[in-house]
Enzyme design. Structure first.
Site, PDB file in Angstrom:
ATOM      1  N   GLU A 109       0.772  -1.287  -0.027  1.00 43.20           N
ATOM      2  CA  GLU A 109       0.083  -0.003  -0.116  1.00 43.20           C
ATOM      3  C   GLU A 109       1.045   1.189   0.051  1.00 43.20           C
ATOM      4  OE1 GLU A 109      -3.887   0.935  -0.493  1.00 43.20           O
ATOM      5  OE2 GLU A 109      -3.150  -0.985   0.199  1.00 43.20           O
ATOM      6  N   ARG A 315       2.597  -3.361  10.344  1.00 46.66           N
ATOM      7  CA  ARG A 315       1.754  -4.354   9.530  1.00 46.66           C
ATOM      8  C   ARG A 315       2.929  -5.147   9.013  1.00 46.66           C
ATOM      9  NH1 ARG A 315       0.062   0.843   8.857  1.00 46.66           N
ATOM     10  NH2 ARG A 315      -2.230   1.017   9.379  1.00 46.66           N
ATOM     11  N   HIS A 359       9.381  -8.337   6.727  1.00 46.91           N
ATOM     12  CA  HIS A 359       9.810  -7.424   7.628  1.00 46.91           C
ATOM     13  C   HIS A 359      10.084  -7.804   8.890  1.00 46.91           C
ATOM     14  CE1 HIS A 359       6.364  -5.131   5.246  1.00 46.91           C
ATOM     15  NE2 HIS A 359       7.453  -5.198   4.632  1.00 46.91           N
TER      16      HIS A 359
END
Length: 854
Positions: A109, A315, A359
């Site tokens: 995003e 996230r 991540h």
């Protein structure tokens, strides 16, 4: 001097980053997305006769939704309303700088936002660089600016693929649902799958038939009159489970006369490893359980913590921790807890099955920051930070060591068992959980010991269905099935409630009737959309697009080809395999106005009775409706819910939903309605909710108020058209008090504008708001001294607040506070912007002062 522009999503993030970058950088915020797919409202009056005849329904739809799957997925983007000024400012600054750094979030995003910013700003493409960082700290930012890259178009295309599919599903199925089911409803590619999960669980719960059983515990004496309580687990080598009281009493009489001998004893040492550091879903689940936060609230607070530089990116579905962070936390554990609490090698954790992003897990940016003191962050944000900090430290600590002792006692053909767990070494539990030291009851028992009967204790139980989902457990289920991603969980849980397909009550998610109907219709006509494996495979395909393993338009073409076929089939009549309509089911109940029969109707607002005369000539149309109130909303006793009679449909033998019509009539409707026409009426005198028996009078115009239902719940509306006064029906079935009329306080001026304050009432009690709202949005709680000064302006119901102490015991000004759970006011005090431990409550017509520390 060369200057560079840095663009991030939020003002808070911009402010934090600005602290670490020098004067060569101008840091600006886009405040989220600046561009999205165009949406047009089709209007035939702007088209010529020739163009109308030549255009097709397909062309008109493509014109409206901003993408054209028939023209190589050509997309039309537009700047979002309200973002024109921001884009203009960014363009002007971009013309004056040598470099533009797009420092949006590091997920897909964020990558898409960076691409959209580059497209709307325009100019020399070589000026744009992509910067990503996992945490907003000085070292992380410095490292990121030393390792700049370019926008990853594969990740952008993955985001566009998701966006295009969601747009196609939403805009192409919704008109069909409006026509076949009900106006105002819609479908979502992932949201509809979430509704299916909740609806299917609801179906299981409604059809569950509880069975009675009993549990028996026996208290036994042993040495020096010590007693021990054991559970009876087996009888004649079968699981002990009496089905009624008579059977249980028979067993008790037998066991009383038995001899009790220790047959078996086993002591084992176990090690319990610490939990992994938080990923998005586990953070949401822990916040729900430990802090009572919704998924939306958790993500909002976590975003604030990230933007202020306290935690890493939120996230993520990876449990990876970088080497430097591991080294730092191990040093911290050694210094504060000692060598015993550090494992020889750092703890590592496996990622979940569908983990996509490389991540880190969610962790504190600085392990030495144990508590945060920031005026921009409230108490809930501080609680969340403490939870994240504790979980991360615990994840790198030694395992907890405990001894499990099991004793089995034989009494004739009965087997009794007791299991004890004694902690030997707390390990990670020292920081994460406060465990009580258990004193062993069975340490002195040995094989062959005799014990003597003391007393029997029995408990009646009922088998229970699977529990309803809450937001956190729904996220866990979505994650387990590979549906959605960390960045979408919050949106999914919020949207299905906002649309009215699911409601939340006492932290449990209930499928509404319209949610169930849409699920059934979509499952039949668009089975792939609601198929768990299909949705999970699509998520994998999006990951492959981001990794340049699949071409994105091929995925879209394949999806759209199958979708189009199913859509055309669904548009047909039911007898030709088309979608079944949401028909009205006629009953024997007569309309109190025109005496025609009334039918059961389902809409986005709920289930109600509608007069069949509505379909008559518009001039003679009868608009009478009767609200139906579900009995489930007023079953407060869980045991009562379990043993209540289950009504079965005479037509299809399925269970029935029960509703109050009024104090003297109930209606039981088949859960397969409207596909099944089964219903039964029950007459009598019922203990119905208060609001069904009370006549409400409008306090403004003194006309009657009628009961209405919306997707947000039940409420009373004044029958006078120009009054529009409402009274909410509370969760306990009571009617809310009349709202306080706004009271002007012209002498109390705002601090940020020339406006004055008005006293208003909201869900959090009374508050001061600027009289020029929305131009000025300044709000605050009233000081007691202000209410005391103008007590003549206050209505009777809140005048007692003016009699509260004006200052606390340390001369700090007192402020009016409101407890949303108890719906009661209390008085607190603040010092330097923070609440003190002093408070006062109103009891027996006087103020009682309390010090919370005592």
């Amino acid at each position: 001097m060369q200057k560079s522009l840095v663009i991030v999503e939020s003002p808070t993030k911009a402010k934090t980053i600005n602290q670490y970058l020098g004067c060569k950088y101008i840091v600006k915020s886009s405040i989220g997305h600046v561009r999205d797919l165009l949406v047009r409202k089709f209007n035939k009056k702007y088209k010529t006769k020739q163009s109308i005849s030549q255009s097709s329904e397909k062309d008109d739809l493509m014109y409206q939704i901003g993408i054209n799957p028939y023209n190589n997925w050509k997309a039309e983007y537009h700047i979002l309303p309200g973002k024109e000024k921001i884009v203009s400012e960014l363009k002007n600054i971009a013309d004056t700088v040598d470099h533009i750094y797009l420092a949006t979030d590091l997920d897909r995003e964020g990558e898409a936002i960076a691409w959209h910013l580059k497209e709307v700003i325009g100019g020399d493409p070589s000026k744009f660089k992509r910067v990503v960082f996992n945490e907003i700290t000085k070292n992380a930012i410095k490292k990121a600016f030393n390792n700049v890259s370019h926008i990853n178009m594969y990740r952008v295309n993955a985001q566009q693929t998701r966006r295009f599919m969601d747009r196609i599903v939403g805009y192409m199925i919704s008109p069909l649902l409006w026509k076949k089911v009900s106006r105002g409803v819609s479908a979502g590619r992932v949201q509809s799958v979430a509704v299916r999960i909740i609806s299917e669980r609801e179906h299981v719960i409604k059809n569950f038939v509880p069975e009675e059983y009993w549990k028996l515990s026996i208290s036994l004496f042993f040495q020096e009159k010590k007693s021990i309580i054991l559970d009876v687990t087996h009888y004649q080598n079968k699981i002990f489970r009496p089905m009624n009281k008579e059977e249980l009493d028979l067993y008790i009489q037998i066991i009383k006369k038995s001899n009790f001998t220790v047959k078996h004893r086993e002591d084992k040492i176990f090690f319990k490893e610490p939990p992994a550091p938080f990923i998005t879903s586990t953070l949401q689940q822990s916040c729900s359980i430990d802090l009572g936060f919704s998924v939306k609230k958790t993500m909002f607070l976590a975003q604030k913590l990230y933007e202020e530089g306290y935690i890493t990116y939120i996230r993520t579905d990876s449990t990876y921790i970088n080497e430097n962070a591991v080294k730092t936390v191990r040093t911290y554990i050694k210094q504060h807890y000692g060598d015993r609490y550090i494992p020889i090698e750092p703890n590592t954790y496996c990622n979940i099955q569908y983990s996509q992003e490389a991540h880190e897990a969610i962790r504190p940016s600085n392990i030495k920051t144990t508590n945060i003191n920031n005026s921009n962050l409230n108490l809930d944000a501080q609680k969340l930070y403490t939870l994240i900090w504790s979980r991360f430290v615990a994840s790198q600590m030694s395992p907890m060591k405990y001894q499990s002792s099991t004793v089995v006692i034989i009494a004739n053909e009965f087997k009794l068992k007791k299991i004890e767990k004694i902690i030997v070494f707390k390990g990670w539990m020292k920081i994460l959980k406060e465990e009580k030291n258990i004193v062993s009851e069975i340490s002195s028992l040995k094989i062959g010991n005799l014990l003597f009967f003391n007393k029997a204790t029995s408990v009646q139980k009922f088998t229970k269905p699977l529990p309803r989902f809450n937001e956190a457990s729904l996220v866990r289920e979505l994650e387990k099935k590979g549906i959605g991603r960390p960045s979408t969980y919050s949106t999914i849980t919020s949207k299905i409630q906002e649309k009215g397909y699911v409601k939340i009550k006492k932290n449990q998610l209930y499928a509404e009737k319209m949610g169930e109907i849409i699920t059934i219709r979509l499952k039949k006509n668009f089975s792939n959309l609601l198929d768990y494996n299909f949705t999970a495979r699509m998520e994998k395909n999006l990951d492959k697009i981001a990794e340049n393993k699949i071409e994105w338009k091929k995925v879209l073409n394949s999806f759209f080809k199958d979708f189009s076929k199913r859509l055309e089939q669904a548009k047909k009549k039911p007898e030709e395999g088309g979608m079944e309509p949401n028909t009205i089911v006629m009953t024997s109940i007569k309309c109190p106005i025109c005496y025609k029969k009334m039918g059961i109707k389902n809409a986005i607002t709920g289930v109600f009775l509608s007069c069949s005369g509505y379909d008559a000539d518009p001039k003679k149309r009868c608009k009478k409706t009767i609200n139906l109130t579900s009995l489930n909303e007023f079953k407060n006793n869980k045991k009562q819910q379990l043993i209540e009679k289950i009504h079965r449909c005479k037509e299809c033998k399925m269970t029935m939903d029960s509703y109050f019509i009024n104090n003297e009539m109930k209606i039981h409707i088949c859960i397969n309605n409207p596909s099944c026409f089964g219903y039964t009426l029950e007459k009598g005198v019922f203990n119905s909710p208060i609001y069904l028996s009370e006549v409400i009078q409008c306090e403004k115009c003194y006309n009657d108020m009628i009961l209405k239902t919306s997707r947000f719940g039940k409420f009373f509306l004044c029958i006078k058209k120009d009054c529009k006064n409402t009274r909410k029906v509370l969760a306990n079935g009571e009617i809310s008090d009349p709202k306080l009329e706004p009271i002007p306080f012209p002498e109390l001026l705002c601090t940020t504008s020339n406006a004055s304050f008005v006293l208003r009432e909201g869900t959090s009690g009374i508050f001061f708001a600027a009289n020029t709202f929305p131009k000025s949005r300044e709000t605050r709680s009233p000081f007691v001294e202000e209410l005391a000064r103008f007590q003549n302006l206050l209505p009777e119901k809140i005048r007692y607040l003016a009699s509260a102490p004006i200052t606390d015991n340390k001369e700090n000004k007192t402020i009016v506070c409101f407890n949303r759970k108890t719906k009661q006011y209390y008085i607190g005090s603040k010092k330097e912007g923070k609440f003190t431990d002093w408070l006062a409550i109103f009891v027996d017509n006087k103020w009682l002062v309390i010090n919370k520390k005592k």
